[in-house]
Scaffold this active site. Structure first.
Site, PDB file in Angstrom:
ATOM      1  N   ASP A 162      28.304 -38.995  40.550  1.00  0.00           N
ATOM      2  CA  ASP A 162      28.179 -40.282  41.192  1.00  0.00           C
ATOM      3  C   ASP A 162      26.737 -40.613  41.583  1.00  0.00           C
ATOM      4  O   ASP A 162      26.406 -41.746  41.852  1.00  0.00           O
ATOM      5  CB  ASP A 162      29.073 -40.314  42.436  1.00  0.00           C
ATOM      6  CG  ASP A 162      29.552 -41.721  42.711  1.00  0.00           C
ATOM      7  OD1 ASP A 162      29.626 -42.501  41.743  1.00  0.00           O
ATOM      8  OD2 ASP A 162      29.815 -42.040  43.872  1.00  0.00           O
ATOM      9  N   GLU A 204       9.316  -9.324   9.453  1.00  0.00           N
ATOM     10  CA  GLU A 204      10.540  -8.648   9.867  1.00  0.00           C
ATOM     11  C   GLU A 204      11.555  -8.529   8.726  1.00  0.00           C
ATOM     12  O   GLU A 204      12.169  -7.498   8.547  1.00  0.00           O
ATOM     13  CB  GLU A 204      11.157  -9.418  11.057  1.00  0.00           C
ATOM     14  CG  GLU A 204      12.473  -8.865  11.560  1.00  0.00           C
ATOM     15  CD  GLU A 204      12.347  -7.474  12.176  1.00  0.00           C
ATOM     16  OE1 GLU A 204      11.216  -6.990  12.301  1.00  0.00           O
ATOM     17  OE2 GLU A 204      13.388  -6.882  12.499  1.00  0.00           O
ATOM     18  N   ASP A 205      11.703  -9.587   7.950  1.00  0.00           N
ATOM     19  CA  ASP A 205      12.824  -9.631   7.010  1.00  0.00           C
ATOM     20  C   ASP A 205      12.447  -9.554   5.532  1.00  0.00           C
ATOM     21  O   ASP A 205      13.326  -9.592   4.672  1.00  0.00           O
ATOM     22  CB  ASP A 205      13.637 -10.927   7.226  1.00  0.00           C
ATOM     23  CG  ASP A 205      14.309 -10.943   8.587  1.00  0.00           C
ATOM     24  OD1 ASP A 205      14.539  -9.844   9.130  1.00  0.00           O
ATOM     25  OD2 ASP A 205      14.588 -12.035   9.106  1.00  0.00           O
ATOM     26  N   ASP A 234      12.367 -20.402  18.337  1.00  0.00           N
ATOM     27  CA  ASP A 234      13.228 -19.582  17.488  1.00  0.00           C
ATOM     28  C   ASP A 234      14.604 -19.433  18.145  1.00  0.00           C
ATOM     29  O   ASP A 234      15.645 -19.621  17.512  1.00  0.00           O
ATOM     30  CB  ASP A 234      12.546 -18.212  17.315  1.00  0.00           C
ATOM     31  CG  ASP A 234      13.329 -17.259  16.438  1.00  0.00           C
ATOM     32  OD1 ASP A 234      14.000 -17.739  15.502  1.00  0.00           O
ATOM     33  OD2 ASP A 234      13.271 -16.041  16.696  1.00  0.00           O
ATOM     34  N   HIS A 266       7.387 -16.788  10.800  1.00  0.00           N
ATOM     35  CA  HIS A 266       7.725 -15.876  11.895  1.00  0.00           C
ATOM     36  C   HIS A 266       8.687 -14.749  11.526  1.00  0.00           C
ATOM     37  O   HIS A 266       8.683 -13.703  12.151  1.00  0.00           O
ATOM     38  CB  HIS A 266       8.237 -16.658  13.119  1.00  0.00           C
ATOM     39  CG  HIS A 266       9.677 -17.030  13.075  1.00  0.00           C
ATOM     40  ND1 HIS A 266      10.109 -18.216  12.568  1.00  0.00           N
ATOM     41  CD2 HIS A 266      10.794 -16.367  13.468  1.00  0.00           C
ATOM     42  CE1 HIS A 266      11.433 -18.280  12.661  1.00  0.00           C
ATOM     43  NE2 HIS A 266      11.877 -17.167  13.198  1.00  0.00           N
ATOM     44  N   HIS A 281      15.842 -22.078   8.448  1.00  0.00           N
ATOM     45  CA  HIS A 281      15.577 -21.626   9.816  1.00  0.00           C
ATOM     46  C   HIS A 281      14.097 -21.694  10.199  1.00  0.00           C
ATOM     47  O   HIS A 281      13.741 -22.360  11.174  1.00  0.00           O
ATOM     48  CB  HIS A 281      16.159 -20.218  10.022  1.00  0.00           C
ATOM     49  CG  HIS A 281      15.721 -19.547  11.277  1.00  0.00           C
ATOM     50  ND1 HIS A 281      16.035 -20.034  12.536  1.00  0.00           N
ATOM     51  CD2 HIS A 281      14.959 -18.440  11.506  1.00  0.00           C
ATOM     52  CE1 HIS A 281      15.504 -19.248  13.461  1.00  0.00           C
ATOM     53  NE2 HIS A 281      14.846 -18.282  12.858  1.00  0.00           N
TER      54      HIS A 281
HETATM   55 MN    MN Z   1      13.893 -16.367  13.620  1.00  0.00          MN
END
Ligand code: MN
Length: 738
Positions: A274, A91-92, A154, A87, A62
């Site tokens: 068209d 956070e993770d 993201d 990024h 990711h």
């Molecule tokens: Mn992310």
């Protein structure tokens, strides 16, 4: 979903994804930057080790994908690529902001920090909280626009891999994307990403529709290809003769935009599809770029007839996103309208990559670019804490999608405004002070109402007066968020000032009446005058619509009520209800206004004649003390008026509750030429009456009109009705109450 790969295969895949990510930028990156990106990559791999996405893939796929979008589709530099790789680290994983700052320096750490904040706040459910969050997110725009750009990348990758999410999550994320991310991408000039976001959202919010349209598109691909070849063959020779290096491509419409057109215009897929669109990209140098565009224009229109109404010249005056291109619509082969976009390769890169590419070509003096100005304005309105967040996001979206118009100042400078903006918006766009004191506007030399909607190319002159102040009615006139918030603030400030003065006056007057100035008394007064809040009370004290006599009535009633209370206690009968009817603030005349334009100004009453609401009065401009109000028959009136005529200002009482309101009139009569003109002339002749809406239909000699006007008081309205009635042919004029 089954996911089975060996660790070796995975590691190989990660390495190749990394290489692929740098395919466009590797050649141009400096040695330090290559090291920086590698370092970020290594840290991200370590930090996310063992983590997997919902699909089963290693998590690191990711951040690499996001960095790839940042590098190749948006065209950002090394710091942004590194930040994109990192990024989700704060956070993770266990890494902190401080860790990143130490390892990668302040810039990258700050960008990651901004991204972490955004991902934390979008987890709330409530709509108003979400709106508030978007506002916070948009606030970061100015800190570092790269935060938003990476956030959009993201989101794009999350949308591309949405399949592995639960259905209800898919819909939530897709809705959020269409609500805010697509508009943002659009505004930042990331047209390709915007289109992809919109199409992907549709895929999850309306899967059936999405499938239908995408099938139809692939079915008609061949036909479109052939048409473009036919078109190209006709102009090819002439372009070659001029020595152009160029490419001609069909521009496919997005699924989302086809869907929108089908809905808005109520037409079928074929009718939308068209219409062909063709793009001519040509190579040129800076010097000949513009000239070449017009040369190609001339070649195209030599072969095909242009529709003169559909010429869009974004080359002479680029959009504030930096977009440059020349658009024409011509009658192509087989009698079909074809939109032709002509742009150089440089312009094309800006058009595809948006802000970042613009930045790249701008070199240095980027503080003056249209986008910067726009971001500054946006920030201003964001910082206004009074706007309701939901309202704000709506407003913001309007501004995002709004078409732009270009207005000239008297000096020939150009201001860009959203379509629909009025003369008053323009005044605020020039400068807040110009807006605040805007008295009148001239469009192309002609005096117009402030509510006049402007057109691209108009030259507008604003006439100001120092005595002019923002009015309530202005809020209905302006379209831009900026003007609206400025006016609201000014009105609020004004009221606050008056209310503060009123509070002082009230406390003083109560002291004279030997009544305690406390919460209890204030509540009683609010009830006595049938008001809603203490603010209303202070405000009315401040502007003089509650005066001594009325206060005295309250005082005497208070003591009566007390006496009654004891009397009744003795009699043991029910307490007499306090009759407040007769003491209500005279509903008809409760506010003093001055001058021809009926402005609210600061004033005080004189002791010599003590005017009360409803009295015939005039204002006398005192040197230091604002306006003193005297009765017409005040003993001093004659001498004041004869000696100081220039300091006399007309004054009259009006009904404040009726201040600035809309009234609907139904007009019927016999249809004859000039009737509409007569009506609008009468209305515009009446100072300070604005037409809001005009709806006229004629049918076999019978005329029916619905007019909504903005007026200040009933007298004005009655006047207007009488005058319209006098027009030849008018039968009936009546006010309609909703
Ligand atoms: Mn992310």
């Amino acid at each position: 979903m089954a996911y089975t790969v060996t660790i070796e295969e995975e590691n190989k895949e990660i390495a190749s994804l990394y290489k692929e990510m740098l395919r466009d930028t590797y050649q141009t990156l400096s040695k330090e930057n290559k090291i920086l990106i590698r370092k970020a990559f290594d840290l991200a791999v370590t930090a996310h080790k063992g983590q997997r996405r919902k699909s089963g893939e290693p998590y690191i796929y990711h951040p690499i994908a996001v960095a790839s979008i940042v590098a190749n589709e948006i065209g950002l530099g090394a710091n942004s690529i590194a930040a994109a790789l990192l990024h989700d680290v704060v956070e993770d994983t266990d890494y902190t902001f401080a860790d990143l700052e130490e390892l990668f320096g302040e810039t990258i750490a700050k960008i990651v920090n901004g991204l972490t904040k955004i991902s934390r706040m979008s987890k709330d459910q409530d709509v108003s909280i979400q709106a508030e969050n978007y506002r916070k997110m948009l606030l970061t725009l100015h800190d570092d626009v790269r935060v938003i750009l990476i956030k959009i990348a993201d989101r794009l990758h999350n949308m591309q891999t949405l399949d592995s999410m639960r259905p209800e999550k898919q819909i939530k994320i897709a809705s959020e994307t269409i609500f805010i991310y697509a508009p943002l991408a659009h505004r930042l000039g990331l047209y390709n990403i915007k289109t992809e976001l919109e199409d992907l959202s549709l895929k999850y919010t309306e899967p059936e529709v999405y499938k239908d349209i995408s099938n139809s598109i692939s079915e008609s691909k061949e036909e479109q290809k052939e048409y473009i070849i036919g078109f190209t063959n006709i102009i090819k020779e002439s372009l070659d003769q001029e020595g152009f290096e160029y490419s001609i491509k069909g521009r496919s419409k997005s699924i989302h935009s086809i869907r929108k057109k089908m809905l808005n215009q109520g037409v079928s897929f074929d009718e939308v599809y068209d219409k062909f669109a063709i793009r001519i990209n040509y190579k040129s140098d800076k010097k000949n770029e513009k000239f070449d565009a017009w040369k190609i224009y001339s070649i195209v229109t030599d072969h095909f007839n242009p529709n003169p109404k559909r010429l869009r010249d974004w080359i002479t005056q680029p959009k504030s996103t930096g977009y440059e291109s020349l658009h024409i619509t011509v009658m192509g082969p087989k009698g079909k309208w074809v939109e032709v976009q002509i742009r150089s390769c440089r312009m094309d890169e800006i058009a595809e990559k948006g802000y970042a590419a613009h930045f790249k070509y701008k070199h240095g003096n980027e503080s003056e670019s249209g986008l910067e100005i726009w971001l500054n304005k946006l920030r201003e309105s964001l910082e206004n804490p009074d706007t309701n967040a939901v309202e704000f996001v709506e407003q913001f979206k309007l501004n995002l999608y709004a078409k732009e118009i270009y207005i000239f100042t008297p000096n020939g400078d150009i201001k860009s405004l959203p379509k629909g903006a009025t003369a008053l918006d323009f005044a605020f766009a020039i400068h807040t002070e110009v807006g605040m004191h805007c008295r009148a506007a001239k469009v192309n030399g002609k005096l117009v109402q402030l509510s006049k909607a402007l057109k691209s190319g108009d030259q507008v002159e604003i006439i100001t007066a120092t005595t002019q102040k923002p009015k309530q009615a202005w809020l209905d006139i302006v379209k831009t968020a900026r003007a609206k918030s400025k006016i609201k603030n000014a009105l609020k400030e004004d009221q606050k000032k008056i209310a503060n003065e009123g509070k002082e006056v009230l406390s003083r007057k109560l002291r004279h009446l030997k009544i305690k100035f406390n919460e209890n008394t204030i509540n009683e007064l609010v009830n006595f005058f049938k008001l809603k809040t203490s603010f209303d009370l202070f405000y009315r004290m401040g502007n003089g619509s509650i005066d001594n006599i009325q206060l005295k009535k309250y005082a005497s009633q208070k003591s009566n009520a007390l006496v009654n209370f004891f009397k009744n206690k003795i009699k043991r009968s029910t307490a007499a209800s306090v009759d407040t009817q007769s003491n209500e603030v005279t509903a008809k005349y409760d506010m003093l206004v001055f001058g021809k334009s009926e402005e609210k100004l600061k004033y005080s009453f004189t002791k010599c004649c003590s005017p009360i609401p409803g009295d015939q009065v005039f204002g006398f401009i005192a040197i230091n003390d604002g306006i003193k109000v005297h009765k017409h028959n005040c003993p001093n009136a004659v001498s004041l008026q004869s000696n100081y005529a220039y300091r006399i200002i007309a004054a009259k009482w009006i009904d404040s509750s009726q201040q600035g309101y809309k009234a609907k009139l139904n007009i019927t009569g016999i249809d004859n030429i000039g009737l509409v003109n007569d009506i609008t002339r009468i209305i515009s002749k009446n100072l300070h009456v604005n037409i809001h809406e005009l709806n006229i239909s004629g049918n076999e000699g019978f005329f029916q009109g619905k007019i909504t006007v903005h007026i200040n008081n009933n007298k004005q309205l009655n006047n207007l009705i009488q005058q319209i009635k006098r027009i030849d042919g008018i039968e009936k004029v009546e006010r309609v109450h909703n």
